[in-house]
Design a protein around this motif. Structure first.
Motif, PDB file in Angstrom:
ATOM      1  N   ASP A  24      -5.576   3.920  -4.416  1.00 38.27           N
ATOM      2  CA  ASP A  24      -6.110   4.824  -3.382  1.00 38.27           C
ATOM      3  C   ASP A  24      -5.391   6.176  -3.271  1.00 38.27           C
ATOM      4  O   ASP A  24      -5.180   6.677  -2.144  1.00 38.27           O
ATOM      5  N   LYS A 132      -9.262  -3.250   2.245  1.00 39.33           N
ATOM      6  CA  LYS A 132      -7.894  -2.812   1.954  1.00 39.33           C
ATOM      7  C   LYS A 132      -7.433  -3.414   0.624  1.00 39.33           C
ATOM      8  O   LYS A 132      -6.762  -2.762  -0.157  1.00 39.33           O
ATOM      9  N   CYS A 162      -2.960  -0.983   1.850  1.00 42.88           N
ATOM     10  CA  CYS A 162      -3.757  -1.357   0.672  1.00 42.88           C
ATOM     11  C   CYS A 162      -2.915  -1.853  -0.495  1.00 42.88           C
ATOM     12  O   CYS A 162      -3.376  -2.704  -1.271  1.00 42.88           O
TER      13      CYS A 162
HETATM   14  N1  TIU Z   1      -5.378   2.775   1.177  1.00 42.05           N
HETATM   15  C1  TIU Z   1      -4.916   2.365   2.350  1.00 42.05           C
HETATM   16  O1  TIU Z   1      -3.765   1.977   2.489  1.00 42.05           O
HETATM   17  N2  TIU Z   1      -5.790   2.449   3.438  1.00 42.05           N
HETATM   18  C2  TIU Z   1      -5.393   2.649   4.728  1.00 42.05           C
HETATM   19  O2  TIU Z   1      -6.215   2.689   5.637  1.00 42.05           O
HETATM   20  N3  TIU Z   1      -4.053   2.825   4.937  1.00 42.05           N
HETATM   21  C3  TIU Z   1      -3.436   3.165   6.103  1.00 42.05           C
HETATM   22  O3  TIU Z   1      -2.203   3.156   6.133  1.00 42.05           O
HETATM   23  N4  TIU Z   1      -4.173   3.519   7.150  1.00 42.05           N
END
Ligand code: TIU
Length: 221
Positions: A24, A132, A162
Motif C-alpha cells: 500500500d 487491510k 495493513c
Molecule cells: N494500508 C493501511 O495500513 N491502511 C490503513 O488504513 N492504515 C492506517 O494506518 N490507517
C-alpha cells in the motif's frame, strides 16, 4: 538455504521461493489530501521510508526475484466496501468521497495509485485489496502458489495495520514472513515498535524482523 541476520533469530532464506511484498505505498496514504490524512494523520512520517523501500525493490529486481505490490482500494460502485468500513468514525472525507486526489481509496483514481517513485514495472503483480490484509478477497494466494513462493519479505505501510494484518494472514497460511523494519512505517511510532515486538515475540510467533541492508546482503546483488 542461506540466512538473513534477523530478530529473534536468523531467518532461513530460500532464494528459490522468496518474494518481496510492498504493502500500500499509495498516494492516499503518503501524500496530503488522501485517505490517511482524512483520518487525521500526519502523513509526512511515511514519506521518510520511500528511498529505503526503493532500495529493497531494486535489490529484488536485480536478483531476478518477484516483487508484489498491493493497493488498498475499492470498486467505484463501492460494492466491495462494507458499510461498516465506510461509515466508521468521523473522517473529514469518507471512502468514495471526492478529494484533492480524486475519489478517496477508489481504484483508478489518482490517490489510489502507487507513488511514482515506487511504481510497479510492467509485469509485476499489483494486488488490489478491499481489506487491510492482502489475502482477504484477492488472488494473492493463487499467485503465490502458482509461482512456488513460500517466503515473503514485507515492506510498506502502515506497520500495525495493513502490514501486520497481511503478515498474520500469511503466517497462518504457512508462509515464512520477514519484516524489513526500516522499509515500513506507521503514523504512530509507538505502534510501529509494538507491532515489531508483537510479530517477533514468542519465538517469531508471526515472523522475523531485520533491516533492508541485511536483506540486500543475503540477496548478494
Ligand atoms: N494500508 C493501511 O495500513 N491502511 C490503513 O488504513 N492504515 C492506517 O494506518 N490507517
Amino acid at each position: 538455504m542461506g540466512t538473513v541476520t534477523a530478530s529473534p533469530f536468523d531467518f532461513p532464506f530460500a532464494r528459490d521461493s522468496i518474494a518481496l511484498i510492498v504493502i500500500d505505498m499509495q498516494r492516499d496514504f503518503i501524500e496530503p489530501g488522501g485517505f490517511g490524512a482524512s483520518l487525521g494523520n500526519d502523513v509526512s512520517l511515511l514519506q521518510a521510508i520511500v528511498p529505503t523501500v526503493a532500495r529493497l525493490i531494486a535489490g529484488f529486481r536485480a536478483a531476478g526475484l518477484p516483487v508484489i505490490h498491493t493497493r488498498e482500494c475499492h470498486l467505484p460502485d463501492l460494492s466491495d466496501c462494507p458499510p461498516a468500513k465506510r461509515l466508521r468514525g468521523s473522517p473529514s472525507l469518507r471512502i468514495g468521497d471526492q478529494g484533492p486526489m480524486g475519489r478517496v481509496l477508489i481504484a483508478g483514481e489518482p490517490g489510489a495509485d502507487i507513488i511514482p517513485e515506487l511504481a510497479p514495472l510492467p509485469g509485476e503483480p499489483v494486488i488490489d485489496k478491499p481489506g487491510k490484509g492482502a489475502f482477504h478477497a484477492t488472488g494473492l494466494m493463487d499467485f503465490l502458489e502458482m509461482h512456488g513462493i513460500r517466503q515473503l519479505v514485507f515492506a510498506g505501510v502502515t506497520t500495525e495495520v495493513c502490514v501486520q494484518t497481511t503478515m498474520r494472514e500469511a503466517n497462518d497460511r504457512g508462509y515464512d514472513c520477514l519484516l524489513a523494519t526500516d522499509a515500513t512505517e506507521s503514523y504512530f511510532p509507538a505502534f510501529k515498535q509494538s507491532a515489531i515486538d508483537m510479530i517477533t515475540a514468542q519465538g517469531a510467533i508471526v515472523g522475523w524482523a531485520t533491516t533492508t541492508g541485511a536483506v540486500l546482503e543475503a540477496l548478494d546483488v
